[in-house]
Every structure is written in structure tokens, then in C-alpha cells.
Design a protein around this motif. Structure first.
Motif, short mmCIF file in Angstrom:
data_model
loop_
_atom_site.label_atom_id
_atom_site.label_comp_id
_atom_site.label_asym_id
_atom_site.label_seq_id
_atom_site.Cartn_x
_atom_site.Cartn_y
_atom_site.Cartn_z
N TYR A 88 -22.76 -30.10 24.53
CA TYR A 88 -21.47 -30.77 24.31
C TYR A 88 -20.36 -29.74 24.14
O TYR A 88 -19.28 -29.87 24.75
CB TYR A 88 -21.59 -31.65 23.07
CG TYR A 88 -20.35 -32.39 22.64
CD1 TYR A 88 -20.02 -33.62 23.21
CD2 TYR A 88 -19.51 -31.87 21.66
CE1 TYR A 88 -18.89 -34.31 22.80
CE2 TYR A 88 -18.38 -32.55 21.24
CZ TYR A 88 -18.07 -33.78 21.82
OH TYR A 88 -16.95 -34.46 21.41
N GLU A 144 -13.20 -37.11 17.45
CA GLU A 144 -13.35 -37.15 18.90
C GLU A 144 -14.10 -38.40 19.34
O GLU A 144 -13.85 -38.94 20.43
CB GLU A 144 -14.09 -35.90 19.39
CG GLU A 144 -13.33 -34.62 19.17
CD GLU A 144 -14.20 -33.37 19.29
OE1 GLU A 144 -13.67 -32.26 19.13
OE2 GLU A 144 -15.42 -33.52 19.52
N SER A 145 -14.99 -38.88 18.49
CA SER A 145 -15.80 -40.06 18.80
C SER A 145 -15.12 -41.35 18.37
O SER A 145 -15.72 -42.43 18.48
CB SER A 145 -17.17 -39.95 18.13
OG SER A 145 -17.84 -38.76 18.54
N GLU A 146 -13.91 -41.24 17.81
CA GLU A 146 -13.12 -42.38 17.33
C GLU A 146 -13.84 -43.17 16.23
O GLU A 146 -13.66 -44.38 16.09
CB GLU A 146 -12.74 -43.31 18.50
CG GLU A 146 -11.88 -42.60 19.53
CD GLU A 146 -11.47 -43.50 20.68
OE1 GLU A 146 -12.15 -44.52 20.93
OE2 GLU A 146 -10.46 -43.19 21.34
N LEU A 305 -24.42 -41.81 17.80
CA LEU A 305 -23.91 -40.44 17.85
C LEU A 305 -24.53 -39.67 19.01
O LEU A 305 -23.87 -38.84 19.63
CB LEU A 305 -24.21 -39.74 16.52
CG LEU A 305 -23.60 -40.42 15.28
CD1 LEU A 305 -24.10 -39.75 14.00
CD2 LEU A 305 -22.08 -40.39 15.34
N LYS A 308 -22.55 -40.38 22.05
CA LYS A 308 -21.29 -39.65 22.09
C LYS A 308 -21.47 -38.21 22.53
O LYS A 308 -20.62 -37.65 23.24
CB LYS A 308 -20.62 -39.69 20.71
CG LYS A 308 -20.21 -41.08 20.25
CD LYS A 308 -19.16 -41.69 21.16
CE LYS A 308 -18.71 -43.06 20.67
NZ LYS A 308 -17.69 -43.67 21.56
#
Length: 546
Positions: A88, A144-146, A305, A308
Motif C-alpha cells: 500500500y 484515507e479510508s474515510e 481494513l 482498504k
């Protein structure tokens, strides 16, 4: 008898016979519906995994496909949270020449999830505590993952309410009924209730304690905790002995502490260190009254998660691939030759690369890297069982109604969570219950051997026996039980592991080979795995810029 009477009699007989047959068949169907539970054991093929112990029998030179090879700049071994994290952050930095290898059919490691006609459910980790201010990278990832959607007027994170665990959150089956919370205290003036209050006051003092170096005694990331020798010496004794030394006595408190550390570390109160036992209660933020903040959770648990992390790099992940050996390359075009085995084609091949992120559990290093040092000697891994039970109705019982987390006092299990708890659809009855059991015994080898011999039917009977203590009618509620066993689910923080020097030794890189696994932190939690993966990615990027 006339012909007409005979015809009527024949019809009557056939009608009665048909009714009888239908009744019998219907009866059998009814019994089958009431008592038959389908299911299976799923998960990794142990024999495939054990190939790494027999590398001498599977040398690449003996395989007819030995010339099959490919080249990639960076190879990430393992797609648990740490491996996905490395990919990532490489991707976020604009670096694209990498590949992630994974043995299983799905990425995610202990945070994998599943889905059926009822909905999504976890196959492992199922929540994330709200991270503290020291966990900067974790908070940034949640933004970043809201999951974090803003800041309040004090600068504290504001979370998407859909991801905060809905009430009611926890209950425990104690003294014949379901009670709020997870501490089996009963009456607040009972011995157990009084000791609970005493324990909470003691923990509050540890939460605010700072070492002689000015740092918090316990925090996440674990390496930001105080290095005060007076605090670190707690890592050399077990939690049970330390708790007794503080004057605590009730069986209810001892059970609660044992449950807590089995839940996070897979070890019992007498197999993990006192330092890590205190870390469990003191390292994460609390509200103004000292109570734990609401947990973050999703129907699929931490599979949310995983998604994501995985989504932007999904094309880089190669599943069904066993890493058998890492060797120095004899070619000038690459530094490493990695020998792999395809589960689907049953073929071996080699992958040439310049840099490696080793995101596999540390116990595999002596087989795959051929390490001769004692760096992994004595590491202990806790076996786990996770089962997902499809039910036509969430079980209730005396006391408070079903919660997200449901625990039975003095059970060998950790209880079950309700995967549909976060479901906003009203009137939902059917659900998936995710049942957990951590085997905290000292003799993990015997447990693993027993796990390998245990059939699905035996697991089913064991689970039913446990749940019937609180839900006598649970068997008729269940339609399906799938079981997954983890022989080496997570590293166990036994006395001496955290601050005895072994973690630091495990984290030392080789030239162009960097380690990234929560093992390096001594505990298997999302926050530490994410950070370890990021650190390895930054080292890789530093090499690429040279």
C-alpha cells in the motif's frame, strides 16, 4: 362389491397410502431440518504449508519446470496486514514494480473475512480500538479510508458513526443470566464487585504513569513506550504472579484478566508477561471517566481494513503461492532467487528480485531463509479456532438483550460476536455468529497435534456444548457451522519477549531484505502490523533512491 364401490375403495386406499407416505417423508424432512447442521473445516492445507520444512526434498533443480522464471524489482512475501501495508505504501509513493505472494486464496492473514447469503463476517480480527495520538500512521490511514471524517473543536478525530460499535456493545453470561459488560462482578458490593473497583483504580494510576525518561509507561506503537528499567522489569515475570503480588484475590477478576489477554494475545494469564498484561489495559485512549472508547467494527470485522489496503494494489497480489526458499542469485541481473510452488498447477518456479519484504511469521525464517542464528529460538505461537455459525435467529436468554460481543463466564471460548449487529436494516432475525477460541495453554505443540486430529463433527459438538450453557435451544437455531483453525495464529508475548532483546534482533535487516510482521512488535494487532509494513516500505524506497 360393485365395480364402482371397488373403484372408490381403491381410490380411498391410494389416497390414504399417499397421505401416510407424505407424512412419513414429511416427518423425516422435519427431523432433518430440526437436527441436521451442515458445515466443514476450511482454511489452509497443512501439508502444503509443511513443504517448507522439507526443502531438501523439493529442490528446484529436480523439477522439470526449473526454467520457468520471472523478474520483479521488489517481492513482498506474505499478504497479512504487514505485507499489504508494505504494498500500500509503496503504491502511495508511486513505486509500482513489486509483487505480493500469498499462500492462501485470499489476502488478509488473521484479518480475513467471508460472506454468505446472510451477509459478511470475520474469519479473525473483528475490531479496532480508536487509536491514540501516538499512533499517527494509523490515524492517517483511517482518514484515507474515510473512517475518520473530521476533527472536533479540540482537534480530536471524528469517526463515521456507522463504524462505531452500536449499543448494546457487550454482555456476559454470569450466574444464570446475561449481564451488561464483560466483568463478572454481579452486585457492586460483592467481593467481586469491590475488587473490580479496586482494579480499575489501580489501572488508572498506571495509565497516567510516565517513566524516568518522560515517556508514557505503555503506548502504541509499542516502541514509543517508556524504557524506564523499573517498568521494563515487569516483562520478566508473568502476569498472574504480579497480580497476586498486588493483593488481588477473587476468581472473577482472575478469570476476567485471563479472558482479556487470551482475546488480544492468545496466551493465558500465566503464560504472558506482566508488562504486556498492563499494556493491554493502559496503552489505548479512554474517555474522561476512564472508560474505554467505543470500538470500531464492521460486519466483516477487520476484513473492512484489509479491503482498504488491498483495493489499490489488488493486481499486485498473487495468491495460492507457497514461498519455499530465498537464495542469493547467481545472476548479475538480480540479488535474490525466490523458489515458489503453485498450489493450483503444482509446479515450482523461481522469481528473481532485487529487494524483499519478509512479511511472513518469524518462525518460518529458519526454513525459508536458512538462518543459522538463534534469533527465532523460543518464539511461541498461540493456536486459535474461529467458527462461523449461520442462525435463523440471534439467541437471546435471560437478562439484557443480545449484544455485539457475547461472552460466557468460565467458558474455554472467548464467546461470539454478532456479525449483523452493525446492520441498519430493521427487523433482521437471521445472522452469523462468529465464535472464537484461543488455546492459551503452555504446551502449544500438543494443542496443534490435537487440532490436526479433530474432525468437524467433534468441533461442532464442542461448540454446541459450550453455547448450550447460555442458550439451551441453540442447536435448532443453527443451519451451518464452518470452522477454521490457525495452528500458529499469533506470536505470544511470553515473559522476556518484549524487552529481552529478541524483538530488536528480529527487526534487523539484511542487505536489501527487510522484515515486516507484527512479530517484530511481540503482539499481533492491526496497529503494529500496519506500522511494520510501512517501515519496510520506507526502507525499500530509500534503497531505490540510492
Amino acid at each position: 362389491m360393485t365395480e364402482k364401490q371397488e373403484l372408490i375403495s381403491r381410490r380411498s386406499f391410494l389416497t390414504i397410502l399417499g397421505i401416510c407416505i407424505s407424512a412419513v417423508i414429511g416427518g423425516f424432512s422435519f427431523l432433518k431440518f430440526r437436527h441436521r447442521i451442515s458445515g466443514k473445516i476450511i482454511g489452509p492445507d497443512r501439508e502444503i504449508g509443511h513443504r517448507i520444512r522439507e526443502n531438501l526434498k523439493h529442490e528446484l533443480g529436480s523439477n522439470k519446470n526449473r526454467n520457468v522464471s520471472e523478474k520483479v524489482k521488489v517481492l513482498i512475501l506474505g499478504s497479512g496486514i504487514s505485507g499489504l501495508s508494505s504494498g500500500y505504501y509503496l503504491h502511495k509513493s508511486g513505486f509500482a514494480d513489486f509483487k505480493i505472494l500469498e499462500l492462501e486464496e485470499e489476502a488478509g492473514g488473521n484479518s480475513r473475512s467471508g460472506k454468505n447469503s446472510i451477509g459478511a463476517f470475520p474469519w479473525g480480527a473483528h475490531y479496532l480500538p480508536q487509536p491514540g495520538e501516538e499512533a499517527v500512521l494509523v490515524r492517517k490511514f483511517l482518514e484515507e479510508s474515510e473512517v475518520i471524517v473530521g476533527r472536533d473543536n479540540r482537534g480530536k478525530p471524528v469517526y463515521d458513526e456507522r463504524y462505531l460499535c452500536f449499543d448494546p456493545e457487550e454482555r456476559i453470561f454470569y450466574q444464570g443470566r446475561w449481564n451488561e459488560g464483560l466483568f463478572p462482578g454481579g452486585n457492586t458490593e460483592s467481593n467481586a464487585g469491590l475488587e473490580e473497583r479496586k482494579f480499575k483504580e489501580w489501572i488508572r494510576k498506571w495509565r497516567i504513569k510516565r517513566g524516568s525518561d518522560g515517556k508514557k509507561a505503555f503506548t502504541i506503537p509499542i516502541d514509543l513506550s517508556s524504557r524506564d528499567p523499573e517498568i521494563l522489569k515487569l516483562d520478566r515475570i508473568n502476569f498472574f504472579e504480579y497480580i497476586k503480588e498486588q493483593g488481588f484475590r477473587t476468581k472473577e477478576l482472575f478469570w476476567f484478566l485471563d479472558y482479556s489477554v487470551r482475546d488480544d494475545f492468545g496466551g493465558s494469564i500465566d503464560t504472558i508477561s506482566a508488562w504486556i498484561g498492563l499494556h493491554y489495559f493502559c496503552s489505548r485512549p479512554v474517555d474522561e471517566s476512564g472508560e474505554d472508547l467505543t470500538l470500531l467494527t464492521w460486519p466483516q470485522g477487520n476484513g473492512f481494513l484489509v479491503d482498504k489496503l488491498r483495493t489499490p494494489i489488488s493486481s499486485k497480489i498473487q495468491t495460492g503461492t507457497l514461498v519455499e526458499k530465498v537464495l542469493p542469485s547467481d545472476s548479475k541481473e538480480s540479488r535474490f532467487t525466490v523458489q515458489v510452488y503453485s498450489i493450483e498447477t503444482k509446479e515450482q518456479k523461481v522469481i528473481h528480485c532485487d529487494s524483499i519484504v519478509y512479511a511472513l511469521p518469524s518462525f518460518t525464517r529458519k526454513y525459508i531463509l536458512g538462518e543459522k542464528s538463534d534469533v527465532t529460538k523460543g518464539l511461541t505461537y498461540s493456536p486459535w479456532l474461529v467458527a462461523n455459525l449461520s442462525v435463523d435467529r440471534i439467541p437471546t436468554g435471560k437478562g439484557i438483550p443480545p449484544c455485539w460481543d457475547n461472552v460466557i463466564y468460565q467458558s474455554p471460548s472467548l464467546g461470539y460476536i454478532v456479525s449483523t449487529h452493525q446492520d441498519l436494516r430493521a427487523g433482521r432475525e437471521e445472522s452469523v455468529l462468529t465464535y472464537y477460541r484461543a488455546f492459551g495453554e503452555k504446551d502449544t505443540v500438543s494443542i496443534r497435534k490435537k487440532m490436526m486430529r479433530t474432525s468437524w463433527s467433534e468441533w461442532k459438538d464442542s461448540i454446541l456444548f459450550d453455547l448450550k450453557k447460555a442458550h439451551p435451544d441453540i442447536e435448532k437455531r443453527i443451519q451451518n457451522i464452518d470452522v477454521m483453525t490457525y495452528a500458529h495464529a499469533m506470536i505470544r508475548p511470553v515473559p522476556g519477549l518484549i524487552w529481552g532483546g529478541q524483538r530488536e534482533a528480529l527487526a534487523i535487516s539484511y542487505p536489501n531484505l527487510h522484515f515486516a510482521h507484527s512479530d517484530l512488535s511481540g503482539i499481533s494487532i492491526f496497529e503494529e502490523a500496519l506500522i511494520r509494513g510501512n517501515h519496510a516500505a520506507m526502507k525499500i524506497l530509500g534503497e531505490q533512491r540510492l
